[in-house]
Design an enzyme around this catalytic site. Structure first.
Site, PDB file in Angstrom:
ATOM      1  N   ASP A  79      31.411 -44.837 -40.343  1.00 19.70           N
ATOM      2  CA  ASP A  79      30.916 -45.473 -41.567  1.00 19.70           C
ATOM      3  C   ASP A  79      32.084 -45.625 -42.533  1.00 19.70           C
ATOM      4  O   ASP A  79      32.650 -44.630 -42.983  1.00 19.70           O
ATOM      5  CB  ASP A  79      29.821 -44.616 -42.192  1.00 19.70           C
ATOM      6  CG  ASP A  79      29.102 -45.331 -43.321  1.00 19.70           C
ATOM      7  OD1 ASP A  79      29.621 -46.349 -43.830  1.00 19.70           O
ATOM      8  OD2 ASP A  79      28.005 -44.873 -43.697  1.00 19.70           O
ATOM      9  N   CYS A 132      22.191 -49.193 -38.582  1.00 20.66           N
ATOM     10  CA  CYS A 132      23.016 -48.109 -39.133  1.00 20.66           C
ATOM     11  C   CYS A 132      22.183 -47.406 -40.201  1.00 20.66           C
ATOM     12  O   CYS A 132      20.961 -47.521 -40.213  1.00 20.66           O
ATOM     13  CB  CYS A 132      24.362 -48.617 -39.652  1.00 20.66           C
ATOM     14  SG  CYS A 132      24.305 -49.668 -41.115  1.00 20.66           S
ATOM     15  N   ARG A 180      28.026 -51.369 -41.353  1.00 21.22           N
ATOM     16  CA  ARG A 180      28.206 -51.495 -39.907  1.00 21.22           C
ATOM     17  C   ARG A 180      27.210 -52.442 -39.247  1.00 21.22           C
ATOM     18  O   ARG A 180      27.614 -53.361 -38.522  1.00 21.22           O
ATOM     19  CB  ARG A 180      28.131 -50.115 -39.251  1.00 21.22           C
ATOM     20  CG  ARG A 180      29.242 -49.182 -39.700  1.00 21.22           C
ATOM     21  CD  ARG A 180      29.015 -47.765 -39.226  1.00 21.22           C
ATOM     22  NE  ARG A 180      27.880 -47.159 -39.924  1.00 21.22           N
ATOM     23  CZ  ARG A 180      27.362 -45.975 -39.639  1.00 21.22           C
ATOM     24  NH1 ARG A 180      27.856 -45.267 -38.640  1.00 21.22           N
ATOM     25  NH2 ARG A 180      26.355 -45.488 -40.332  1.00 21.22           N
TER      26      ARG A 180
END
Length: 154
Positions: A123, A7, A13
């Site tokens: 996100d 990420c 994440r």
């Protein structure tokens, strides 16, 4: 088999995807190594975001031991499969690709659930607590698909 989750900052994440897949690989007894990285250098050496760690602990998959690192060109040599959490990070990874072999390793993770739709794992960094739970559940579901593919040799 070595799998890398990627990420932006490697604090929400990708460490959650890393932790979930690590846990499932261990349960299944699969010979798979899992790691995570970020395309940015914002959080190198830091633990995952405290809200993601709390969510992970609450839902039975602690990730407290993980530390952020930045994706590098060498990751193409170290990993067989590289999962990006969204199109922006996918493109950032591909920008470092040296050849077609590197490029072939990179995939959007949610395409495992929704082939060809190029959906993003949102996100949760700037959102509320529910965003972290939603990301956990989304990654839990997609890592089940990844595990089934690994078990079936795909």
């Amino acid at each position: 088999m070595k799998i890398l989750m990627v990420c932006l900052g490697n604090i929400c994440r990708s460490p959650m995807a890393d932790g979930l897949l690590r846990k499932k690989v261990k349960v299944e007894g699969l010979a798979v190594e899992v790691d995570s990285a970020g395309t940015s250098d914002y959080h190198i050496g830091e633990a995952p975001d405290h809200r993601m760690r709390a969510t992970a602990r609450q839902l039975g998959c602690p990730i407290d031991e993980l530390r952020a690192r930045q994706f590098s060109v060498q990751d193409f040599d170290q990993f067989d499969l590289i999962y990006a959490m969204d199109v922006s990070n996918y493109n950032n990874i591909l920008a470092l690709s040296r050849n077609e072999n590197d490029t072939a390793k990179v995939h959007l993770i949610l395409n495992e659930l929704y082939p060809g739709e190029n959906r993003a794992v949102p996100d949760p960094y700037f959102g509320g607590e529910q965003g972290f739970i939603d990301v956990f559940n989304m990654l839990d579901e997609v890592t089940d698909v990844v595990i089934n593919k690994l078990k079936n040799g795909r």
